[in-house]
Design an enzyme around this catalytic site. Structure first.
Site, PDB file in Angstrom:
ATOM      1  N   GLY A  53      -8.468  -3.554  10.819  1.00 41.34           N
ATOM      2  CA  GLY A  53      -7.733  -5.125  11.592  1.00 41.34           C
ATOM      3  C   GLY A  53      -6.605  -5.734  12.531  1.00 41.34           C
ATOM      4  O   GLY A  53      -5.564  -5.935  11.976  1.00 41.34           O
ATOM      5  N   ALA A  54      -7.191  -5.326  13.706  1.00 38.23           N
ATOM      6  CA  ALA A  54      -6.871  -5.714  14.762  1.00 38.23           C
ATOM      7  C   ALA A  54      -6.890  -6.571  15.145  1.00 38.23           C
ATOM      8  O   ALA A  54      -6.927  -7.419  16.400  1.00 38.23           O
ATOM      9  CB  ALA A  54      -7.229  -5.355  15.966  1.00 38.23           C
TER      10      ALA A  54
ATOM     11  N   ASP B 267     -16.097  -4.275   7.410  1.00 43.43           N
ATOM     12  CA  ASP B 267     -15.637  -4.402   5.993  1.00 43.43           C
ATOM     13  C   ASP B 267     -15.074  -3.289   5.395  1.00 43.43           C
ATOM     14  O   ASP B 267     -15.897  -2.623   5.044  1.00 43.43           O
ATOM     15  CB  ASP B 267     -16.336  -5.446   5.442  1.00 43.43           C
ATOM     16  CG  ASP B 267     -15.119  -5.619   4.380  1.00 43.43           C
ATOM     17  OD1 ASP B 267     -14.505  -5.117   3.941  1.00 43.43           O
ATOM     18  OD2 ASP B 267     -15.534  -6.596   3.479  1.00 43.43           O
TER      19      ASP B 267
ATOM     20  N   TYR C   9      -0.219  -7.306  -5.507  1.00 44.26           N
ATOM     21  CA  TYR C   9      -0.276  -7.096  -4.728  1.00 44.26           C
ATOM     22  C   TYR C   9       0.719  -6.064  -4.347  1.00 44.26           C
ATOM     23  O   TYR C   9       0.438  -4.505  -4.025  1.00 44.26           O
ATOM     24  CB  TYR C   9       0.694  -7.942  -4.019  1.00 44.26           C
ATOM     25  CG  TYR C   9       0.607  -7.113  -2.295  1.00 44.26           C
ATOM     26  CD1 TYR C   9      -0.032  -7.190  -1.400  1.00 44.26           C
ATOM     27  CD2 TYR C   9       2.014  -7.862  -2.116  1.00 44.26           C
ATOM     28  CE1 TYR C   9      -0.088  -6.417  -0.450  1.00 44.26           C
ATOM     29  CE2 TYR C   9       2.375  -6.924  -0.335  1.00 44.26           C
ATOM     30  CZ  TYR C   9       1.236  -6.685   0.029  1.00 44.26           C
ATOM     31  OH  TYR C   9       1.397  -6.664   1.396  1.00 44.26           O
TER      32      TYR C   9
ATOM     33  N   GLY D 226       9.423  -5.249   5.021  1.00 44.00           N
ATOM     34  CA  GLY D 226       9.605  -6.871   4.389  1.00 44.00           C
ATOM     35  C   GLY D 226       8.613  -7.717   5.524  1.00 44.00           C
ATOM     36  O   GLY D 226       7.954  -7.485   5.534  1.00 44.00           O
TER      37      GLY D 226
ATOM     38  N   PHE E  42      -0.113 -13.639   6.963  1.00 45.01           N
ATOM     39  CA  PHE E  42      -0.263 -12.388   6.089  1.00 45.01           C
ATOM     40  C   PHE E  42      -0.543 -13.869   5.147  1.00 45.01           C
ATOM     41  O   PHE E  42      -1.334 -13.787   3.455  1.00 45.01           O
ATOM     42  CB  PHE E  42       0.695 -11.610   6.178  1.00 45.01           C
ATOM     43  CG  PHE E  42       0.915 -11.563   5.045  1.00 45.01           C
ATOM     44  CD1 PHE E  42       0.297  -9.460   4.072  1.00 45.01           C
ATOM     45  CD2 PHE E  42       2.224 -11.840   3.455  1.00 45.01           C
ATOM     46  CE1 PHE E  42       0.504  -9.395   3.021  1.00 45.01           C
ATOM     47  CE2 PHE E  42       2.359 -11.337   2.668  1.00 45.01           C
ATOM     48  CZ  PHE E  42       2.009  -9.936   1.876  1.00 45.01           C
TER      49      PHE E  42
HETATM   50  P1  NDP Z   1      -2.765 -10.468   8.928  1.00 45.10           P
HETATM   51  O1  NDP Z   1      -4.122 -11.122   8.358  1.00 45.10           O
HETATM   52  O2  NDP Z   1      -2.377 -11.038  10.063  1.00 45.10           O
HETATM   53  O3  NDP Z   1      -3.892  -8.978   8.984  1.00 45.10           O
HETATM   54  C1  NDP Z   1      -4.401  -8.316   8.036  1.00 45.10           C
HETATM   55  C2  NDP Z   1      -5.453  -7.406   9.324  1.00 45.10           C
HETATM   56  O4  NDP Z   1      -5.836  -6.809   8.160  1.00 45.10           O
HETATM   57  C3  NDP Z   1      -6.610  -8.845   9.959  1.00 45.10           C
HETATM   58  O5  NDP Z   1      -7.342  -8.373  11.093  1.00 45.10           O
HETATM   59  C4  NDP Z   1      -7.806  -8.806   9.093  1.00 45.10           C
HETATM   60  O6  NDP Z   1      -8.983  -9.119   9.591  1.00 45.10           O
HETATM   61  C5  NDP Z   1      -8.441  -7.448   8.536  1.00 45.10           C
HETATM   62  N1  NDP Z   1      -8.835  -7.200   6.770  1.00 45.10           N
HETATM   63  C6  NDP Z   1      -8.415  -7.765   6.496  1.00 45.10           C
HETATM   64  N2  NDP Z   1      -9.377  -7.576   5.043  1.00 45.10           N
HETATM   65  C7  NDP Z   1     -10.188  -6.757   5.536  1.00 45.10           C
HETATM   66  C8  NDP Z   1     -11.265  -5.821   5.479  1.00 45.10           C
HETATM   67  N3  NDP Z   1     -12.118  -6.567   4.315  1.00 45.10           N
HETATM   68  N4  NDP Z   1     -12.103  -5.250   6.564  1.00 45.10           N
HETATM   69  C9  NDP Z   1     -11.265  -5.017   7.213  1.00 45.10           C
HETATM   70  N5  NDP Z   1     -10.028  -5.880   8.190  1.00 45.10           N
HETATM   71  C10 NDP Z   1      -9.628  -6.286   7.649  1.00 45.10           C
HETATM   72  O7  NDP Z   1      -1.806  -9.901   8.123  1.00 45.10           O
HETATM   73  P2  NDP Z   1      -1.055  -9.020   8.479  1.00 45.10           P
HETATM   74  O8  NDP Z   1      -0.997  -8.070   9.634  1.00 45.10           O
HETATM   75  O9  NDP Z   1       0.393  -9.200   8.113  1.00 45.10           O
HETATM   76  O10 NDP Z   1      -1.145  -7.527   7.854  1.00 45.10           O
HETATM   77  C11 NDP Z   1      -1.058  -5.826   8.191  1.00 45.10           C
HETATM   78  C12 NDP Z   1      -0.812  -5.229   7.134  1.00 45.10           C
HETATM   79  O11 NDP Z   1       0.605  -5.402   6.948  1.00 45.10           O
HETATM   80  C13 NDP Z   1      -0.989  -5.155   5.648  1.00 45.10           C
HETATM   81  O12 NDP Z   1      -1.291  -4.245   5.145  1.00 45.10           O
HETATM   82  C14 NDP Z   1      -0.181  -5.969   4.865  1.00 45.10           C
HETATM   83  O13 NDP Z   1      -0.132  -6.132   3.749  1.00 45.10           O
HETATM   84  C15 NDP Z   1       1.105  -5.389   5.516  1.00 45.10           C
HETATM   85  N6  NDP Z   1       2.319  -6.030   5.261  1.00 45.10           N
HETATM   86  C16 NDP Z   1       2.459  -7.138   6.059  1.00 45.10           C
HETATM   87  C17 NDP Z   1       3.267  -7.904   5.966  1.00 45.10           C
HETATM   88  C18 NDP Z   1       3.783  -9.146   5.947  1.00 45.10           C
HETATM   89  O14 NDP Z   1       4.974  -9.658   5.668  1.00 45.10           O
HETATM   90  N7  NDP Z   1       3.675  -9.553   6.731  1.00 45.10           N
HETATM   91  C19 NDP Z   1       4.591  -6.941   4.837  1.00 45.10           C
HETATM   92  C20 NDP Z   1       4.812  -5.761   5.234  1.00 45.10           C
HETATM   93  C21 NDP Z   1       3.191  -5.487   5.084  1.00 45.10           C
HETATM   94  P3  NDP Z   1     -10.382  -9.885   9.293  1.00 45.10           P
HETATM   95  O15 NDP Z   1      -9.798 -11.244   8.894  1.00 45.10           O
HETATM   96  O16 NDP Z   1     -10.522 -10.018  10.811  1.00 45.10           O
HETATM   97  O17 NDP Z   1     -11.509  -8.983   8.694  1.00 45.10           O
HETATM   98  C1  8X3 Z   2       4.743  -8.259   2.583  1.00 41.09           C
HETATM   99  C2  8X3 Z   2       5.231  -8.346   2.304  1.00 41.09           C
HETATM  100  O1  8X3 Z   2       6.906  -9.086   0.584  1.00 41.09           O
HETATM  101  O2  8X3 Z   2       5.759 -10.582   0.601  1.00 41.09           O
HETATM  102  O3  8X3 Z   2       3.925  -7.324   2.104  1.00 41.09           O
HETATM  103  O4  8X3 Z   2       5.178  -8.344  -0.374  1.00 41.09           O
HETATM  104  S1  8X3 Z   2       6.146  -9.600   0.967  1.00 41.09           S
END
Ligand code: NDP
Ligand code: 8X3
Length: 251
Positions: free
Chosen positions: A9-10, A58, A151, A182, A188
């Protein structure tokens, strides 16, 4: 060859920031995501700093995970750092109004995707008796909040799996760190609200959220700790957030 880090997920957000930082820390990078254009553009950007292998697949598909990560070119096989980051939230409704497709996507990505990738990568670390796994959990894996149902459950699963991995990896000297943020401003909330940008923006109004770079700093700190030290479990919040539901907002 430099040490190798794999970040799932980069293509955006936290994963992109971690990849950028690990390139600066001297790692060669395997970066993954489904959006080919974004991944390839990011790969081109990173290749000024380090060697990069972009893999479009995926994480929900075991066949795709095994095809890409189970058949790595020889020089990319010895992954030292795995960042299980790919994940999402979809929807914010009471369970009795939830969309089944949202549930499937979250469980298949956040839980099964993390399992598929770990099952494919960990045996190499075990054989080499060396490695570091970061799992992106969430405050949603420590607490349960209104309408967070599936979630929160998926991130509670990550919390539990991180504990399991840590115990099972103990004899092999493999570190396992769960990072539980958080609010981090990334794509996201846009994903959670099915592309409703206005609703997504509201989430971050009135306070300063974390940035992906804040999480990347944490990863860099952890990987630079002495061999005998591991931060097992980290909850990281914006200063204006006390827990999953308690924000100090000035609107
Ligand atoms: P983003 O939506 O910005 O990034 C998510 C990444 O995950 C993207 O690169 C996306 O790439 C990849 N991804 C999603 N689904 C798939 C899939 N099925 N296969 C491969 N890659 C996938 O969100 P964040 O950077 O915020 O999220 C990253 C992680 O951090 C997640 O696990 C999220 O739950 C966690 N997190 C986020 C928080 C927040 O507030 N933002 C707080 C706490 C945890 P692509 O779409 O190109 O596949
Ligand atoms: C993402 C943060 O508080 O929306 O994991 O669940 S929250």
């Amino acid at each position: 060859m430099k040490k190798i880090a794999l970040i799932t997920g980069a293509t955006s957000g936290i994963g992109k920031a971690i990849a950028t930082r690990l390139a600066e820390e001297g790692y060669a990078l395997i970066i993954t995501g489904r959006r080919r254009e974004k991944l390839e553009a990011f790969s081109a950007e990173l290749s000024a700093k380090t060697e990069v292998l972009p893999l479009v697949f995926d994480v929900r598909s075991l066949a795709e995970v095994e095809q890409h990560l189970g058949n790595l070119p020889e020089k990319w096989k010895n992954i030292e750092v795995l960042v299980n980051n790919a994940g999402l939230a979809a929807g914010l409704e009471p369970l009795h109004e939830g969309l089944i497709d949202d549930w499937e996507r979250m469980i298949d990505t956040n839980v099964k995707g993390l399992l598929y990738v770990s099952r494919t990568v960990l045996p190499g670390m075990v054989a080499r008796k060396s490695g570091y796994v970061f799992n992106l959990g969430s405050i949603a894996g420590k607490e349960t909040y209104m309408n967070g149902n599936v979630y929160c459950a998926s991130k509670h699963a990550v919390d539990s799996l991180s504990r399991s991995m840590r115990m099972e990896c103990l004899p092999y000297g493999i570190k396992v760190t769960q990072i539980c943020p958080g609010a981090v401003q990334t794509e996201f909330s846009n994903v959670r609200f099915h592309g409703d940008a206005q609703r997504a923006d509201q989430v971050y109004k009135g306070f300063t959220p974390l940035k992906g770079e804040d999480i990347a700093d944490l990863v860099a700190y952890c990987i630079n700790l002495p061999a005998h030290v591991c931060l097992n479990d980290i909850v990281i919040m914006p200063t204006a957030q006390a827990n999953s539901g308690n924000f100090y907002k000035v609107l």
